[in-house]
Design a protein around this motif. Structure first.
Motif, PDB file in Angstrom:
ATOM      1  N   TRP A  88       0.840  -1.193   0.000  1.00  9.95           N
ATOM      2  CA  TRP A  88       0.000   0.000   0.000  1.00  9.95           C
ATOM      3  C   TRP A  88       0.876   1.245   0.000  1.00  9.95           C
ATOM      4  O   TRP A  88       1.957   1.271   0.613  1.00  9.95           O
ATOM      5  N   GLU A 135      -6.977  -1.089  -5.621  1.00  7.19           N
ATOM      6  CA  GLU A 135      -7.597  -1.128  -4.306  1.00  7.19           C
ATOM      7  C   GLU A 135      -7.387   0.215  -3.615  1.00  7.19           C
ATOM      8  O   GLU A 135      -6.266   0.730  -3.593  1.00  7.19           O
ATOM      9  N   GLU A 170      -8.314   2.436   0.014  1.00 10.08           N
ATOM     10  CA  GLU A 170      -8.785   2.329   1.388  1.00 10.08           C
ATOM     11  C   GLU A 170     -10.202   2.897   1.502  1.00 10.08           C
ATOM     12  O   GLU A 170     -10.461   4.040   1.116  1.00 10.08           O
ATOM     13  N   GLY A 171     -11.133   2.063   1.992  1.00  9.04           N
ATOM     14  CA  GLY A 171     -12.510   2.493   2.134  1.00  9.04           C
ATOM     15  C   GLY A 171     -13.293   2.492   0.845  1.00  9.04           C
ATOM     16  O   GLY A 171     -14.419   3.018   0.800  1.00  9.04           O
ATOM     17  N   ARG A 172     -12.735   1.913  -0.206  1.00  9.54           N
ATOM     18  CA  ARG A 172     -13.399   1.896  -1.522  1.00  9.54           C
ATOM     19  C   ARG A 172     -13.523   0.459  -2.027  1.00  9.54           C
ATOM     20  O   ARG A 172     -12.741  -0.422  -1.656  1.00  9.54           O
ATOM     21  N   ASP A 173     -14.490   0.254  -2.913  1.00 11.83           N
ATOM     22  CA  ASP A 173     -14.570  -1.031  -3.582  1.00 11.83           C
ATOM     23  C   ASP A 173     -13.417  -1.154  -4.567  1.00 11.83           C
ATOM     24  O   ASP A 173     -13.008  -0.161  -5.196  1.00 11.83           O
ATOM     25  N   MET A 182      -4.550   9.444   0.141  1.00 12.18           N
ATOM     26  CA  MET A 182      -5.377   8.245   0.036  1.00 12.18           C
ATOM     27  C   MET A 182      -4.484   7.014  -0.164  1.00 12.18           C
ATOM     28  O   MET A 182      -3.656   6.981  -1.072  1.00 12.18           O
ATOM     29  N   THR A 222      -3.613   3.426  -1.447  1.00 12.83           N
ATOM     30  CA  THR A 222      -4.047   2.554  -2.536  1.00 12.83           C
ATOM     31  C   THR A 222      -3.026   1.441  -2.730  1.00 12.83           C
ATOM     32  O   THR A 222      -1.888   1.516  -2.245  1.00 12.83           O
TER      33      THR A 222
END
Length: 356
Positions: free
Chosen positions: A288, A308, A310-313, A329, A331
């Motif tokens: 990440w 991917e 964080e906090g997302r589909d 953010m 990712t």
């Protein structure tokens, strides 16, 4: 050529157009009771005519120093009702504050192709344009051959042309003879460098990045290209022209674990205004990351991955897809195929990346 404007009383307009706007009165008639006066200045020729049926209209007067013109006023109304707008002759590039957002744009979603300048087809890769700070376009020319382009330039802060598919022949101010931009290669167009698109292969596709999103394209009717003698080291508003060639590039570890990149040297030649990398898989584990840059745009050229956030589909991405990751953010680029190849554009060119 002259423009006709109406008036009810010519004697009221004469001092406004001559003294306030600094125009020259070239003629007036009839002598006993004037109803027509012709003025020239600021690239205009105006015929002010009593009883003319046209609407008063709006004139935009472009001057070198608006603050010293017409007592610094930017909007005036002439006695005949014509609105006057005072604007700078050479408007500076205004960089809007970036409105950060997480953006995923998928080719499969059937985003519309719009026919734009010189008959080229445009697909918008960042619909919200991050508050007007950037425009990213996927451009294609379905039928190859001569391109109906003219010598022109752009008033921009940064502009990239990356050849995604096919090839295109280009010519640039002070860069010598026309050359062919092949797939995988790119150029930056420094601010106001004159250039022209000459010829394209069938199904040519390019990715074009412009900062800010709204910028002016100006046709140069005087310059012929190529011009000479060549001056490849010329600096255009702090930036040098770059023609990056994939076959001479060096691959090195990338800021994202598990990947490597070839640096196009654009950060170096723009004084870190922007950076451009072509990214591929490396034989190492992924992780990440988060960045503290302003704008981070990525286009998937080949292969697949799962983005991917964080906090997302998660988003399964394929060639033609694009995404923007806002600062801070977290990712991860997961499940990357062996043939994955990404185009990453960042502003600024060098920034901090946190891993883990």
């Amino acid at each position: 050529m002259e423009m006709r404007l109406p008036t009810q009383e010519l004697r009221d307009d004469i001092p406004f157009y001559t003294k306030v706007l600094g125009m020259r009165m070239d003629s007036i008639y009839p002598a006993d009771d004037p109803t027509v006066a012709v003025f020239s200045g600021h690239g205009l020729r105006l015929r002010i005519e009593k009883g003319a049926t046209e609407a008063p209209g709006t004139l935009r007067v472009l001057v070198e120093d608006p603050d010293s013109f017409a007592e610094g006023r930017r909007a005036l109304t002439a006695p005949n009702g014509t609105r006057i707008e005072i604007e700078p002759l050479h408007a500076p590039v205004v960089m809007p504050r970036t409105v950060h957002s997480f953006v995923v744009r998928r080719l499969a979603d059937q985003a519309p192709w719009i026919i734009g300048r010189a008959g080229m087809h445009y697909r918008d890769l960042i619909p919200d344009r991050l508050g007007g700070s950037i425009i990213a376009s996927h451009i294609r020319i379905p039928d190859g051959g001569p391109v109906p382009d003219m010598v022109h330039y752009h008033t921009v802060g940064f502009q990239l042309i990356f050849c995604y598919r096919g090839w295109v022949d280009l010519v640039y101010e002070d860069q010598g003879e026309p050359f062919r931009l092949h797939a995988g290669n790119c150029v930056i167009q420094p601010p106001e460098i004159r250039h022209r698109v000459l010829y394209a292969s069938d199904n040519i596709e390019v990715i074009e990045i412009g900062v800010p999103a709204e910028h002016v394209t100006t046709i140069d009717h005087e310059m012929a290209l190529p011009n000479g003698p060549a001056n490849p080291d010329r600096v255009f508003q702090g930036q040098r022209f770059v023609h990056h060639k994939a076959d001479t590039a060096t691959w090195a570890p990338f800021r994202v674990p598990g990947f490597q990149s070839r640096d196009t040297t654009i950060a170096e030649h723009t004084r870190n205004v922007a950076g451009v990398h072509v990214v591929r898989r490396a034989d190492a584990p992924t992780d990440w990351t988060a960045h503290d840059g302003d704008i981070l745009f990525t286009f998937v050229m080949d292969g697949t991955l799962v983005l991917e956030g964080e906090g997302r589909d998660p988003h399964a991405l394929a060639p033609g897809d694009a995404f923007v990751i806002p600062p801070g953010m977290r990712t991860r680029y997961a499940q990357a195929s062996d043939d994955l190849e990404l185009l990453e554009v960042s502003l600024p060119g060098v920034f901090e990346t946190r891993v883990g």
